[in-house]
Design a protein around this motif. Structure first.
Motif, PDB file in Angstrom:
ATOM      1  N   PRO A   8       0.801  -1.228   0.000  1.00 55.76           N
ATOM      2  CA  PRO A   8       0.000   0.000   0.000  1.00 55.76           C
ATOM      3  C   PRO A   8       0.838   1.285   0.000  1.00 55.76           C
ATOM      4  O   PRO A   8       0.296   2.366  -0.251  1.00 55.76           O
ATOM      5  N   GLN A   9       2.134   1.189   0.229  1.00 58.28           N
ATOM      6  CA  GLN A   9       2.987   2.374   0.215  1.00 58.28           C
ATOM      7  C   GLN A   9       3.409   2.776  -1.196  1.00 58.28           C
ATOM      8  O   GLN A   9       3.977   3.844  -1.389  1.00 58.28           O
ATOM      9  N   ILE A  10       3.107   1.925  -2.151  1.00 61.68           N
ATOM     10  CA  ILE A  10       3.480   2.214  -3.534  1.00 61.68           C
ATOM     11  C   ILE A  10       2.328   2.925  -4.230  1.00 61.68           C
ATOM     12  O   ILE A  10       1.202   2.440  -4.256  1.00 61.68           O
ATOM     13  N   VAL A  11       2.647   4.071  -4.788  1.00 61.04           N
ATOM     14  CA  VAL A  11       1.668   4.840  -5.560  1.00 61.04           C
ATOM     15  C   VAL A  11       1.696   4.281  -6.982  1.00 61.04           C
ATOM     16  O   VAL A  11       2.770   4.065  -7.552  1.00 61.04           O
ATOM     17  N   TRP A  12       0.523   4.035  -7.537  1.00 56.53           N
ATOM     18  CA  TRP A  12       0.485   3.492  -8.888  1.00 56.53           C
ATOM     19  C   TRP A  12      -0.698   4.034  -9.653  1.00 56.53           C
ATOM     20  O   TRP A  12      -1.667   4.510  -9.072  1.00 56.53           O
ATOM     21  N   ARG A  13      -0.575   3.945 -10.979  1.00 58.88           N
ATOM     22  CA  ARG A  13      -1.639   4.453 -11.841  1.00 58.88           C
ATOM     23  C   ARG A  13      -1.693   3.583 -13.107  1.00 58.88           C
ATOM     24  O   ARG A  13      -0.670   3.296 -13.716  1.00 58.88           O
ATOM     25  N   HIS A  14      -2.893   3.201 -13.467  1.00 53.96           N
ATOM     26  CA  HIS A  14      -3.131   2.465 -14.715  1.00 53.96           C
ATOM     27  C   HIS A  14      -3.326   3.489 -15.814  1.00 53.96           C
ATOM     28  O   HIS A  14      -4.199   4.353 -15.711  1.00 53.96           O
ATOM     29  N   GLU A  15      -2.514   3.420 -16.847  1.00 52.27           N
ATOM     30  CA  GLU A  15      -2.576   4.350 -17.971  1.00 52.27           C
ATOM     31  C   GLU A  15      -3.508   3.771 -19.053  1.00 52.27           C
ATOM     32  O   GLU A  15      -3.057   3.091 -19.970  1.00 52.27           O
ATOM     33  N   GLU A  34       8.013  -3.743 -24.335  1.00 52.61           N
ATOM     34  CA  GLU A  34       8.707  -2.690 -23.592  1.00 52.61           C
ATOM     35  C   GLU A  34       7.844  -1.457 -23.320  1.00 52.61           C
ATOM     36  O   GLU A  34       8.312  -0.501 -22.725  1.00 52.61           O
ATOM     37  N   ARG A  35       6.596  -1.481 -23.743  1.00 55.07           N
ATOM     38  CA  ARG A  35       5.723  -0.317 -23.570  1.00 55.07           C
ATOM     39  C   ARG A  35       4.937  -0.439 -22.274  1.00 55.07           C
ATOM     40  O   ARG A  35       4.187  -1.372 -22.065  1.00 55.07           O
ATOM     41  N   GLY A  36       5.103   0.535 -21.413  1.00 52.71           N
ATOM     42  CA  GLY A  36       4.446   0.510 -20.110  1.00 52.71           C
ATOM     43  C   GLY A  36       2.992   0.927 -20.157  1.00 52.71           C
ATOM     44  O   GLY A  36       2.613   1.808 -20.924  1.00 52.71           O
ATOM     45  N   THR A  37       2.191   0.264 -19.328  1.00 52.98           N
ATOM     46  CA  THR A  37       0.775   0.614 -19.214  1.00 52.98           C
ATOM     47  C   THR A  37       0.376   0.888 -17.766  1.00 52.98           C
ATOM     48  O   THR A  37      -0.707   1.374 -17.507  1.00 52.98           O
ATOM     49  N   VAL A  38       1.263   0.556 -16.831  1.00 57.65           N
ATOM     50  CA  VAL A  38       1.050   0.835 -15.414  1.00 57.65           C
ATOM     51  C   VAL A  38       2.309   1.520 -14.895  1.00 57.65           C
ATOM     52  O   VAL A  38       3.424   1.069 -15.150  1.00 57.65           O
ATOM     53  N   ILE A  39       2.103   2.618 -14.187  1.00 67.39           N
ATOM     54  CA  ILE A  39       3.204   3.385 -13.612  1.00 67.39           C
ATOM     55  C   ILE A  39       3.210   3.158 -12.101  1.00 67.39           C
ATOM     56  O   ILE A  39       2.172   3.295 -11.445  1.00 67.39           O
ATOM     57  N   LEU A  40       4.387   2.851 -11.557  1.00 72.07           N
ATOM     58  CA  LEU A  40       4.558   2.715 -10.107  1.00 72.07           C
ATOM     59  C   LEU A  40       5.556   3.768  -9.650  1.00 72.07           C
ATOM     60  O   LEU A  40       6.556   4.017 -10.328  1.00 72.07           O
ATOM     61  N   ILE A  41       5.291   4.365  -8.513  1.00 71.96           N
ATOM     62  CA  ILE A  41       6.250   5.275  -7.889  1.00 71.96           C
ATOM     63  C   ILE A  41       6.710   4.604  -6.605  1.00 71.96           C
ATOM     64  O   ILE A  41       5.926   4.410  -5.673  1.00 71.96           O
ATOM     65  N   VAL A  42       7.999   4.229  -6.584  1.00 75.28           N
ATOM     66  CA  VAL A  42       8.570   3.511  -5.452  1.00 75.28           C
ATOM     67  C   VAL A  42       9.764   4.298  -4.949  1.00 75.28           C
ATOM     68  O   VAL A  42      10.747   4.486  -5.679  1.00 75.28           O
ATOM     69  N   SER A  43       9.671   4.790  -3.730  1.00 71.80           N
ATOM     70  CA  SER A  43      10.762   5.558  -3.121  1.00 71.80           C
ATOM     71  C   SER A  43      11.236   6.678  -4.038  1.00 71.80           C
ATOM     72  O   SER A  43      12.429   6.899  -4.211  1.00 71.80           O
ATOM     73  N   GLY A  44      10.299   7.370  -4.657  1.00 71.11           N
ATOM     74  CA  GLY A  44      10.621   8.512  -5.502  1.00 71.11           C
ATOM     75  C   GLY A  44      11.078   8.161  -6.904  1.00 71.11           C
ATOM     76  O   GLY A  44      11.426   9.047  -7.677  1.00 71.11           O
ATOM     77  N   THR A  45      11.091   6.892  -7.245  1.00 69.87           N
ATOM     78  CA  THR A  45      11.512   6.451  -8.572  1.00 69.87           C
ATOM     79  C   THR A  45      10.316   5.880  -9.320  1.00 69.87           C
ATOM     80  O   THR A  45       9.539   5.115  -8.763  1.00 69.87           O
ATOM     81  N   MET A  46      10.207   6.254 -10.603  1.00 69.72           N
ATOM     82  CA  MET A  46       9.102   5.779 -11.416  1.00 69.72           C
ATOM     83  C   MET A  46       9.517   4.497 -12.137  1.00 69.72           C
ATOM     84  O   MET A  46      10.617   4.394 -12.674  1.00 69.72           O
ATOM     85  N   HIS A  47       8.607   3.527 -12.143  1.00 67.91           N
ATOM     86  CA  HIS A  47       8.796   2.264 -12.843  1.00 67.91           C
ATOM     87  C   HIS A  47       7.573   2.028 -13.716  1.00 67.91           C
ATOM     88  O   HIS A  47       6.470   2.402 -13.345  1.00 67.91           O
ATOM     89  N   GLN A  48       7.775   1.390 -14.863  1.00 70.04           N
ATOM     90  CA  GLN A  48       6.663   1.059 -15.743  1.00 70.04           C
ATOM     91  C   GLN A  48       6.539  -0.451 -15.855  1.00 70.04           C
ATOM     92  O   GLN A  48       7.543  -1.152 -15.932  1.00 70.04           O
ATOM     93  N   LEU A  49       5.324  -0.919 -15.870  1.00 75.08           N
ATOM     94  CA  LEU A  49       5.041  -2.326 -16.112  1.00 75.08           C
ATOM     95  C   LEU A  49       4.379  -2.438 -17.472  1.00 75.08           C
ATOM     96  O   LEU A  49       3.511  -1.631 -17.812  1.00 75.08           O
ATOM     97  N   ASN A  50       4.784  -3.441 -18.246  1.00 67.56           N
ATOM     98  CA  ASN A  50       4.182  -3.632 -19.560  1.00 67.56           C
ATOM     99  C   ASN A  50       2.757  -4.162 -19.416  1.00 67.56           C
ATOM    100  O   ASN A  50       2.257  -4.326 -18.299  1.00 67.56           O
ATOM    101  N   LEU A  51       2.132  -4.458 -20.533  1.00 70.60           N
ATOM    102  CA  LEU A  51       0.723  -4.852 -20.547  1.00 70.60           C
ATOM    103  C   LEU A  51       0.445  -6.035 -19.621  1.00 70.60           C
ATOM    104  O   LEU A  51      -0.435  -5.966 -18.755  1.00 70.60           O
TER     105      LEU A  51
END
Length: 104
Positions: A8-15, A34-51
């Motif tokens: 729950p500490q991870i901020v995320w958004r479905h694009e 390699e194309r991200g569809t979900v963005i996670l913000i973890v400890s101030g760093t953005m990560h993308q997850l593919n489909l």
């Protein structure tokens, strides 16, 4: 039964718009891994997850076990369950090691 749940500490958004673009590109036969569809913000760093990673992430809401995640993905993507199982288990294990998932 262990049920994976997003930290729950991870901020995320479905694009949603991005996902629609990825699905259209996939239909055209383009590589979309390699194309991200979900963005996670973890400890101030953005990560993308593919489909597929984004779908796994969304399904890890604590309401189902890993088998339930695999079954849901197999239905969504019209893929044989056995083809997905090892990859889903590995992906969930990686997210757990990173501290992004926990179990309930």
């Amino acid at each position: 039964m262990k049920r994976p749940k997003r930290n729950p500490q991870i901020v995320w958004r479905h694009e949603q718009r991005r996902e629609e673009e990825v699905l259209k590109a996939q239909e055209r036969g383009e590589a979309v891994d390699e194309r991200g569809t979900v963005i996670l913000i973890v400890s101030g760093t953005m990560h993308q997850l593919n489909l597929v990673g984004g779908h796994i992430w969304s399904l890890c809401d604590g309401s189902r076990g890993i088998d339930g995640v695999i079954d849901a993905l197999a239905g969504e993507f019209a893929v044989e369950r056995d083809e997905l199982a090892d990859d889903v288990v590995d992906f969930i294990s990686d997210l757990e090691k990173r501290g992004w998932l926990e179990y309930v």
